[in-house]
Design an enzyme around this catalytic site. Structure first.
Site, PDB file in Angstrom:
ATOM      1  N   GLN A 313       0.936  -1.368  -0.261  1.00  0.00           N
ATOM      2  CA  GLN A 313      -0.241  -0.026  -0.181  1.00  0.00           C
ATOM      3  C   GLN A 313       0.914   1.001  -0.232  1.00  0.00           C
ATOM      4  O   GLN A 313       2.142   1.107   1.193  1.00  0.00           O
ATOM      5  CB  GLN A 313      -0.837   0.225   1.103  1.00  0.00           C
ATOM      6  CG  GLN A 313      -2.129  -1.339   1.223  1.00  0.00           C
ATOM      7  CD  GLN A 313      -3.277  -0.759   0.960  1.00  0.00           C
ATOM      8  OE1 GLN A 313      -3.711   0.653  -0.091  1.00  0.00           O
ATOM      9  NE2 GLN A 313      -4.154  -1.956   0.397  1.00  0.00           N
ATOM     10  N   TYR A 342      -8.860 -11.261  -2.881  1.00  0.00           N
ATOM     11  CA  TYR A 342      -8.593 -10.526  -3.287  1.00  0.00           C
ATOM     12  C   TYR A 342      -7.042  -9.562  -2.408  1.00  0.00           C
ATOM     13  O   TYR A 342      -7.215  -8.278  -2.017  1.00  0.00           O
ATOM     14  CB  TYR A 342      -9.454  -8.869  -3.500  1.00  0.00           C
ATOM     15  CG  TYR A 342     -10.520  -9.105  -4.943  1.00  0.00           C
ATOM     16  CD1 TYR A 342     -10.469  -9.218  -5.827  1.00  0.00           C
ATOM     17  CD2 TYR A 342     -11.639  -9.781  -4.479  1.00  0.00           C
ATOM     18  CE1 TYR A 342     -11.794  -9.407  -7.054  1.00  0.00           C
ATOM     19  CE2 TYR A 342     -13.036 -10.122  -4.423  1.00  0.00           C
ATOM     20  CZ  TYR A 342     -12.996 -10.009  -6.505  1.00  0.00           C
ATOM     21  OH  TYR A 342     -14.366 -10.327  -6.830  1.00  0.00           O
ATOM     22  N   ASP A 411     -11.357  -7.056  -1.176  1.00  0.00           N
ATOM     23  CA  ASP A 411     -10.848  -5.735  -1.670  1.00  0.00           C
ATOM     24  C   ASP A 411     -10.638  -5.916  -2.980  1.00  0.00           C
ATOM     25  O   ASP A 411      -9.567  -6.034  -3.117  1.00  0.00           O
ATOM     26  CB  ASP A 411      -9.601  -5.965  -0.529  1.00  0.00           C
ATOM     27  CG  ASP A 411      -8.954  -4.291  -1.207  1.00  0.00           C
ATOM     28  OD1 ASP A 411      -9.661  -3.785  -1.794  1.00  0.00           O
ATOM     29  OD2 ASP A 411      -8.177  -4.763  -0.187  1.00  0.00           O
ATOM     30  N   CYS A 438     -13.143   0.671  -3.785  1.00  0.00           N
ATOM     31  CA  CYS A 438     -12.262   2.357  -4.213  1.00  0.00           C
ATOM     32  C   CYS A 438     -12.368   2.630  -5.449  1.00  0.00           C
ATOM     33  O   CYS A 438     -11.837   3.446  -6.145  1.00  0.00           O
ATOM     34  CB  CYS A 438     -10.291   1.542  -4.791  1.00  0.00           C
ATOM     35  SG  CYS A 438     -10.132  -0.263  -6.069  1.00  0.00           S
TER      36      CYS A 438
HETATM   37  C1  LIG Z   1      -7.508  -3.726  -4.602  1.00  0.00           C
HETATM   38  S1  LIG Z   1      -6.252  -4.466  -4.338  1.00  0.00           S
HETATM   39  C2  LIG Z   1      -6.190  -5.922  -3.333  1.00  0.00           C
HETATM   40  C3  LIG Z   1      -5.017  -5.733  -2.315  1.00  0.00           C
HETATM   41  C4  LIG Z   1      -5.304  -6.532  -1.064  1.00  0.00           C
HETATM   42  N1  LIG Z   1      -6.076  -6.534  -0.547  1.00  0.00           N
HETATM   43  C5  LIG Z   1      -3.985  -5.173  -0.145  1.00  0.00           C
HETATM   44  O1  LIG Z   1      -4.936  -4.548   1.204  1.00  0.00           O
HETATM   45  O2  LIG Z   1      -3.231  -4.973  -0.066  1.00  0.00           O
HETATM   46  C6  LIG Z   1      -6.936  -5.731  -5.910  1.00  0.00           C
HETATM   47  C7  LIG Z   1      -6.044  -6.867  -5.635  1.00  0.00           C
HETATM   48  O3  LIG Z   1      -7.501  -8.474  -6.642  1.00  0.00           O
HETATM   49  C8  LIG Z   1      -6.416  -8.632  -7.242  1.00  0.00           C
HETATM   50  N2  LIG Z   1      -7.114  -9.457  -8.401  1.00  0.00           N
HETATM   51  C9  LIG Z   1      -7.410  -9.109  -9.638  1.00  0.00           C
HETATM   52  N3  LIG Z   1      -8.587  -9.883  -9.460  1.00  0.00           N
HETATM   53  C10 LIG Z   1      -9.229 -10.576  -9.272  1.00  0.00           C
HETATM   54  C11 LIG Z   1      -9.268 -11.791  -8.815  1.00  0.00           C
HETATM   55  N4  LIG Z   1     -10.521 -12.094 -10.039  1.00  0.00           N
HETATM   56  N5  LIG Z   1      -9.734 -12.718  -8.557  1.00  0.00           N
HETATM   57  C12 LIG Z   1      -9.198 -12.718  -6.899  1.00  0.00           C
HETATM   58  N6  LIG Z   1      -8.000 -11.238  -7.298  1.00  0.00           N
HETATM   59  C13 LIG Z   1      -8.150 -10.532  -8.214  1.00  0.00           C
HETATM   60  C14 LIG Z   1      -5.269  -7.774  -7.825  1.00  0.00           C
HETATM   61  O4  LIG Z   1      -4.471  -8.982  -8.341  1.00  0.00           O
HETATM   62  C15 LIG Z   1      -4.769  -7.235  -6.470  1.00  0.00           C
HETATM   63  O5  LIG Z   1      -4.436  -8.138  -6.185  1.00  0.00           O
END
Ligand SMILES: C[S@@+](CC[C@H](N)C(=O)[O-])C[C@H]1O[C@@H](n2cnc3c(N)ncnc32)[C@H](O)[C@@H]1O
EC number: 2.1.1.-
Length: 481
Positions: A313, A342, A411, A438
């Site tokens: 982050q 996520y 998330d 977000c």
């Molecule tokens: C907003 S970030 C959240 C990161 C983490 N929760 C944090 O607080 O640092 C969203 C994450 O979702 C992942 N992502 C995107 N599409 C996804 C999916 N269909 N299933 C699981 N993860 C996914 C991305 O790789 C990314 O790491």
């Protein structure tokens, strides 16, 4: 800075339909360069002022609500206009001088001309606006709480990733003007943690002094393309990465000697090789030039070793508050199982592992999942495990194998939740559900579906990116029985 489109409060299908139906009237009556006075009614999701010229929605970059501006049309679209400010006839009482002279030119400073309390109110209001657009049942009763801000809404970013180019024979490092590859040199940057800028500018000065060949995009020649500086807020350790066009980095030894002598906080110097013309910033190969390969960050008692490519982050102070909000909202009991969907590098789930029986998480990026499991090990956490895969694929598989989570935190990226995942959540119906968003627009859409099985207790926005239009929120749900 990712930008969503102007209609992002509307449903995606609605949005697409509008784009396919040009309104010839607007195109016929308005020309680029045309000027007219305009009263600004509100701010849009990207922080632009919104007014109506002959009933046509007009987005004016840099204009604020209640202002009267003379707008000059810069683009005519089928259903909307884009304009810039020619002059301000009546300024907003909330208008302030931005600290960064280039704030209107590059992405990431959309609200720097708006007083901070008004920025926070805008972010709370964005959520309300998005909810009103979708009108999920009972939205008016949602408790949309005031945005949690920062005491000092500057100097918060732990990472600077600046392009390097020659401008008028001098080495410049900064960001591109929006929608272009014109580099704007950033000698200072009010939102960066100060040490990241000290290192950045010192290194830029040495590149110039030592005449290290700088990348030239047009001719695909030269060597240094990008400099990345990341600081671990808790330890003060800094990692410096040179992203280069070739494996060779001329004057490497002189550079490393200067860094060792003058920048003791830089404990890790890396080189990433990204050859040729490409829109990607990072290449696949990263090597250690000096010091250690990672820097050590701490967050609420957990330790993270961050490699050059590892996601972390960008606002460590607000991240602590965000994770505490998630912790309070979930209020886990020691016998409860949690899904961290996520999960990125696992920071949310790992920060909750001490109060849960088991944490299972997933992310689509294999390197992030490897980091998440390594982070668990690093912190002697044995009840958390992360898998590579899509949430909408893995969760149904886990449920089918008999796993029944008591709690879930999601998330997602700006696109929001996949419908298959929403169905799986509603089907498995974990007692506790927390959504970290977000993007107010996709949040509002997803709430409509989730409220089939859950009620919204509150929506708490938190400002992770002061001076930008980005808006983050934590939603706590209670299951309907
Ligand atoms: C907003 S970030 C959240 C990161 C983490 N929760 C944090 O607080 O640092 C969203 C994450 O979702 C992942 N992502 C995107 N599409 C996804 C999916 N269909 N299933 C699981 N993860 C996914 C991305 O790789 C990314 O790491």
């Amino acid at each position: 800075m990712p930008q969503s489109n102007h209609y992002s409060h509307q449903s995606r299908s609605h949005n697409d339909r509008r784009r396919q139906q040009p309104d010839e009237k607007v195109q016929a009556t308005v020309n680029i360069g045309q000027r007219f006075p305009l009263t600004i009614r509100r701010l849009g999701i990207n922080g632009e002022g919104i007014g109506y010229y002959k009933h046509v929605i007009t987005f004016v970059k840099g204009a604020l609500p209640e202002e009267v501006v003379v707008a000059e049309v810069t683009a005519v679209h089928p259903r909307y206009l884009e304009a810039k400010i020619r002059s301000i006839r009546k300024p907003s009482p909330d208008r302030v001088d931005p600290r960064d002279a280039y704030a209107g030119e590059v992405g990431g400073f959309e609200l720097e001309h708006l007083d901070y309390p008004a920025q926070l109110a805008f972010k709370q209001d964005l959520i309300r606006q998005a909810l009103e657009k979708y009108r999920p049942a009972g939205y008016r009763h949602y408790d949309v709480r005031p945005t949690i801000g920062m005491t000092n809404p500057y100097e918060y970013r732990n990472k600077a990733q600046f392009q390097v180019r020659l401008i008028d024979g001098h080495v410049a490092a900064g960001l591109y003007k929006e929608n272009s590859h014109d580099l704007v040199d950033l000698p200072t940057c009010s939102v960066q943690m100060p040490a990241t800028m000290t290192v950045m500018r010192q290194v830029v000065a040495w590149l110039e002094e030592l005449q290290v060949p700088i990348y030239d995009e047009e001719h695909n020649s030269g060597i240094v393309k990008t400099i990345v500086v990341r600081e671990a807020a808790a330890t003060g350790e800094i990692q410096l990465v040179f992203i280069t066009n070739t494996p060779k980095l001329p004057k490497k030894h002189q550079l490393l000697m200067k860094i060792a002598e003058k920048l003791p906080m830089v404990v890790s110097v890396m080189q990433n090789i990204n050859a040729g013309k490409t829109s990607l910033i990072w290449g696949d190969q990263t090597t250690l030039l000096a010091g250690k390969p990672t820097i050590t960050e701490e967050l609420d008692g957990l330790v993270f070793d961050l490699s050059a490519r590892a996601f972390f982050q960008l606002n460590p102070q607000q991240t602590k508050k965000l994770y505490r909000l998630a912790r309070e909202a979930l209020n886990l009991a020691p016998n409860e199982t949690l899904v961290d969907a996520y999960s990125g590098v696992g920071t949310i789930g790992l920060s909750l592992a001490d109060v849960a029986k088991e944490v299972r998480g997933m992310d689509t990026i294999p390197a992030a999942v490897a980091d998440a499991n390594a982070n668990a090990q690093r912190n002697q956490i044995t009840n958390a495990h992360y898998e590579v895969g899509e949430a909408e694929v893995l969760l149904p598989q886990w449920l089918a194998s008999g796993f029944a989570p008591d709690a879930m935190v999601v998330d997602p990226p700006r696109t929001g939740l996949d419908n298959v995942l929403i169905d799986a959540i509603l089907q498995s119906a974990p007692e506790k559900l927390v959504y970290i968003s977000c993007n107010p627009s996709t949040l509002a859409q997803d709430l409509q579906a989730l409220t089939r099985g859950y009620q919204v207790d509150y929506i708490q926005s938190i400002d992770m990116f002061p001076q930008t239009a980005r808006c983050e929120a934590v939603v706590r749900f209670t299951k309907r029985h």
